[in-house]
Structures are given as C-alpha cells and as structure tokens.
Design an enzyme around this catalytic site. Structure first.
Site, PDB file in Angstrom:
ATOM      1  N   SER A  90       0.821  -1.216   0.000  1.00  0.00           N
ATOM      2  CA  SER A  90       0.000   0.000   0.000  1.00  0.00           C
ATOM      3  C   SER A  90       0.850   1.259   0.000  1.00  0.00           C
ATOM      4  CB  SER A  90      -0.877  -0.037   1.255  1.00  0.00           C
ATOM      5  OG  SER A  90      -1.428   1.208   1.539  1.00  0.00           O
TER       6      SER A  90
ATOM      7  N   TYR B 123      -1.228  -0.213  10.045  1.00  0.00           N
ATOM      8  CA  TYR B 123      -1.487  -0.884   8.769  1.00  0.00           C
ATOM      9  C   TYR B 123      -0.263  -0.789   7.861  1.00  0.00           C
ATOM     10  CZ  TYR B 123      -3.687  -1.516   4.132  1.00  0.00           C
ATOM     11  OH  TYR B 123      -4.004  -1.931   2.856  1.00  0.00           O
TER      12      TYR B 123
ATOM     13  N   LYS C 279       2.132  -3.804   6.570  1.00  0.00           N
ATOM     14  CA  LYS C 279       2.324  -4.055   5.135  1.00  0.00           C
ATOM     15  C   LYS C 279       3.819  -4.095   4.791  1.00  0.00           C
ATOM     16  CE  LYS C 279      -1.774  -4.646   3.314  1.00  0.00           C
ATOM     17  NZ  LYS C 279      -2.102  -5.964   2.698  1.00  0.00           N
TER      18      LYS C 279
END
Lengths: 326, 326
Positions: free
Chosen positions: A126, A150, A154
C-alpha cells in the site's frame, strides 16, 4: 493450475477471480501459461456471485492454521494474498491488525514454503508504506516510513515476501497499490473509504461526508486497472532489484479535483451532495500518505494507470450504475 | 530504576551492564536520572563475572513467554534488547532466526505494552538492514533493502519499535550498529566474525582465516564506543523523524587496511598470521552490507565513533591482552 485468492469475497478478490475465469490461463512457476483448473476463494465471509465449477470457496479466518492448510495445498501454484485488516481498523484494533496483516501472512508463506513448489505470490502492499516528511513525488528509492500500524504491517509483509523469495521458498511480488476508487458497495473501515464514498454516494442520490480538506492529494487507481495490474504483476518474469516491493502507477489528484470531476461527469446536483467536515483521526492517517509518485520502475515493467479521474468516474457509472450494481 | 538487558551474557550485554553499574544512574521515561536499583541480565546462558547485589540473572529462552514475563516486570523502566541470532546462523537456520529475532522481539514489546509504563527500549539493529546496489555512502535517507534473513528480521524489528513508539506503548530507539570489532573471546556464527578474528587471533599468536578479499569495506565500531552509543541512545530525549531507526557512526575501512593496522600496531609477525581464503557463503553476505555511511542525523545527536582503526587495535591490546583477557 490451482490459484488461491485470499480476501476472495472482497471487491478486488471477486473481480480478480472473474477476470481470471475469463482469461482461463495463468503463468506457472516456470512462466508457462497453464489452463486454470481451480480458483479457491478464501475469506472470512462467503464469496458469492459465482456459478462456475472452477470456483471453490473456503470460509474461515486466515489466521487459523487449519484454514490456511486447507487453502494452500501442494498443487497451489499461484497465491494472490489480498486479505487484510484495512487501515482505519488496524489503527483502532492493533492486535487484530497484527494477527491478520502480519501473522496470517506468515502462515500463508510458511504453508507455501512447506509445499516446496515455490508458488508465485502476489501480495498487495500500500501507499501507507510511506509517511512522515516526504518528497513532492515519492520515488522508487524513497525509504518506507509508515505512520500507521497498517502501513507498518504491510512493510513487514513486503520484507517477508522479499526474504522468502530470496530464499526461493516462493516467487513473490509485493505491489504497493494506490487507493482503489471508485469502489462499489458500502463504506468500509479504511481511512480512505471516503475517496470512493464522495463519488459513489452522490451518484446514487445520497449525501456523503468528506473528512479531509479539498487540497488533500491522493494516489488513485480504478478497480479495473487495479485488477489488470495484479494480473500483470503475477505474469511478469521477475521483479529485478534488491526488493520484491514495487510502487504501482496511479493518478495524483486532490479531493477538490475529484469533486470537480464528479460535477463534470455526474452533474452539479451530485457534486452538491458532498458535505465537507474534517475528521481529525482520518485526516491524520490520510495526510501521512503520499499523494504523488514517480513510478519509473513499474512503468518500465509495463504496469499501467487510468487516463484521468473523469475516466474513473465514467467507468463507475458505466460498470456499476448502468449495470444495476449498487 | 530497573533495567533489563537481553543478551546479557554476551560481549555487549555484559559490558553494558558493567558500564551501567559504574554509572549508577539512567534516565527514566520522563528523562529524569534515577539511581539504578536492579539490572536484569537475561540470556540463554548464564551471565557471569558479576559480584554486585544490583545484578539479577535470568537464564532462559527469550522466545518463551514465561521467561519474558519474568524478565519484563511492571517496574522495568528500561530495556536494552540486544539478544539475537547472528547473521550467519539466521541465514543457515531460518526458523530459529524468525523465532528469536522477530517473535521474541514481539514478546518483549508486547510485555512492555502490557505493563503500561512506556519503558525506554533500545533495540540493536544492524548495517545488514541495507543491501543490494547501494550508493558509495549510505545516507540517512537510503532505503532498507536487506539481503539476508538476519537483516530482514532486524528491519521488521525496527518497524515494530517505530510503530509501538508511535502508539506510545514504548519509547523505542532502533540503533543500526556497525560491525563491532575487536571482539574478545571465541569466533561466533556472525558472517562478520572474521573481522574480529583476523586481529584477535594473530595478536594471541594463532592463525586466522580471512574469508573475504582485502578490498572488502566494513563499517566498524569498537566495543567501547558501541557501549557509549547504546547508553547515549537511551539517554537522548527523542529520535525525531518518521522512524525510530538510526544509522550509527562508525569507521569505514577495508580488510586490507585492517591488516596494515595490525602490522603497524601489533607487528609484522602478527600480520603474517592472517590466511586469505575466500568463503563464498560469507563473502556473499558481507558484500551485501554497506562499507561506508554518512551519518548526519546521528552525528548531530551526539553519537560518536572511533578515531582510527589503529586506535581500535590499540584498545584491544590495552583492555584485553594486557588485562589478561582472552
């Protein structure tokens, strides 16, 4: 050829499955096109909308080793690992994010390693890999400095993909996806959920709140291009370089420009259904993401982007609204 | 003030403990100097050589939650997390490296989070965070692209340290240590073990094999400076920036220049005890590491380096040989 898609009931997972069924072949570990015999859709909710004998669905928690064992079988030659706890939820529930975004990724990679068939693994990373003080354009050489759990999870996934590939346990590719927009369906817990909402809801006649300022820049890709790039990322022979992580092309636009596109393509009445109301928690996460990239490496590899945000809005209207999608 | 040192029986761990005992105070979470009441040395082998009531030793596996529970207590205000499976061993035994370098790090951070006292955590990362095609000098802005499992695990640890700090679970600092040289004692399973061996063994009258070419560049720090920088990294108020990871200053030198220093400081007979014999497995790992850095950020924060490699050799002779060390 047996393919596993985690997050197979989600927007990208189910669209990817449909595109693969239509395509009917995919490259195996040696790069030879093989007929697709089975696509396993693994998700925590049941995938639906398929009526094809090649589709197998498994409903379960990907952090459960038994579920992963059932899904990653010795004949699994390709894995699209899309399942994740999205940004807003991973920030609110740290443990859940670690369990799904990190631990479950390890379980899947370990199972693939155990099978000793070196499957191709496409992992969706991402733009949240980046954060903090960033250059005007993020380059292929910009260091990853995630400012959300997050994003940190990732990047840890990218490191696993790269190291498992270097060890020849898998042949992995970690693709840093732009924000996918316009997503059909309902809002989700991603901090970027508004990016689809401010287009989708007004076109469907309802009001949508935009929680960030009009000047906020986003790096966007349509669902169609996202699927094309996921498949392209699987098919290319290798990702050269010291890392298997790659910044994908996208479209740099501001939220204000998105509203202008909506007005041009969807009409003034639609654009007036956007309510501007800052949500500091969402704004903090979204502002930590880069809004523009120079994706020299991915462009040279043949990854593609949308022509304009007007075209993205038009695609949503053609494919979802006129097709009776929600 | 209760301090935990993992890897407390190792070279750096035991030297750090001695330096802290002598110092007698350390900054608490608010930056206020507190008298050191206890130092817990946790290691898989028993720490020895201490005769001080402030020293507590725990012998156990840091990937065992019960061991970590006993070591990270609610009054633990500082953690120096030095324990690791070294580079050569983590490459040969992938699972062991993951268990100790990643899983045990998570256990320690989780226990610190559970205690809700936001301890200062100093984590030793490594030059192995970098790899592949690198600039002539690694900069603070150079992306991490590890080319060993050890390096990948260390970068994952950095990401945990940064995210746990951002969430205010801990106040962490991940210090990328140069290769520590000259280490006293026996060779270990680090790919860089030879860097100490080619100085130490010849000075002790025995032959040492150098498994890399004389032109191989290394980024080095003496044990004394390493300890000083670990304590400095604990004491500084904060590591500003988007990441808690920091490249530490060191000395850039080639293995050939190290041999010349040995000859200058230790005599021609000593230098002739180096046997040059390439080991491709070690050379591959060592050549993936950068040999020079521009550590602008750490220099500005007051971290320091050795004056010269001659001085490092002289320090080893003074502190280890003349003191009767092995």
């Amino acid at each position: 050829m047996h393919i596993l898609i985690t997050g197979g009931a989600g927007l990208l997972g189910s669209r990817l499955a449909k595109a693969l069924l239509k395509r009917n072949t995919l490259a195996d570990a040696q790069g030879v096109q093989q007929t697709i015999s089975r696509i396993t859709l693994l998700d925590v909710v049941a995938a639906h909308g398929f009526n094809d004998p090649r589709i197998q669905t498994i409903t379960g928690d990907i952090s459960d080793p038994e579920v992963v064992r059932a899904a990653v079988t010795p004949d699994t030659q390709s894995i699209f690992h899309l399942a994740a706890i999205v940004s807003g939820e991973a920030e609110a529930n740290f443990d859940l994010g670690m369990r799904i975004n990190l631990d479950a990724t390890r379980l899947i990679l370990e199972r693939a390693r155990h099978n000793r068939n070196c499957p191709r693994v496409v992992f969706t990373s991402s733009v949240a890999a980046f954060g903090g003080i960033l250059p005007a354009q993020v380059l292929d050489s910009t260091p990853t400095t995630p400012q959300s759990s997050y994003g940190a999870q990732k990047v840890m996934g990218e490191l696993l993909i790269s190291d498992y590939s270097r060890k020849q346990f898998i042949d992995g590719r970690a693709l840093r996806m732009p924000t996918v927009c316009v997503r059909p369906g309902a809002p989700n817990k991603a901090a970027s959920s508004f990016a689809s909402g401010i287009i989708r809801e007004p076109l469907n006649g309802t009001v949508s709140v935009c929680p960030v300022a009009p000047g906020t820049a986003l790096w966007l890709i349509s669902p169609g291009k996202a699927i094309a790039n996921l498949i392209h990322g699987h098919e290319i022979g290798s990702l050269l370089g010291a890392s298997r992580a790659l910044n994908l092309p996208g479209l740099s636009t501001t939220v204000g420009e998105m509203a202008q596109s909506l007005e041009r393509v969807g009409g003034a009445a639609a654009a007036q259904r956007i309510r501007w109301q800052i949500d500091p928690a969402i704004e903090r996460i979204v502002n930590s993401w880069p809004g523009d990239f120079l994706t020299t490496r991915a462009n040279a590899m043949g990854f593609t982007r949308d022509a304009s945000f007007d075209a993205i809005v038009q695609e949503y209207i053609s494919e979802e609204l006129k097709a009776g999608g929600k």
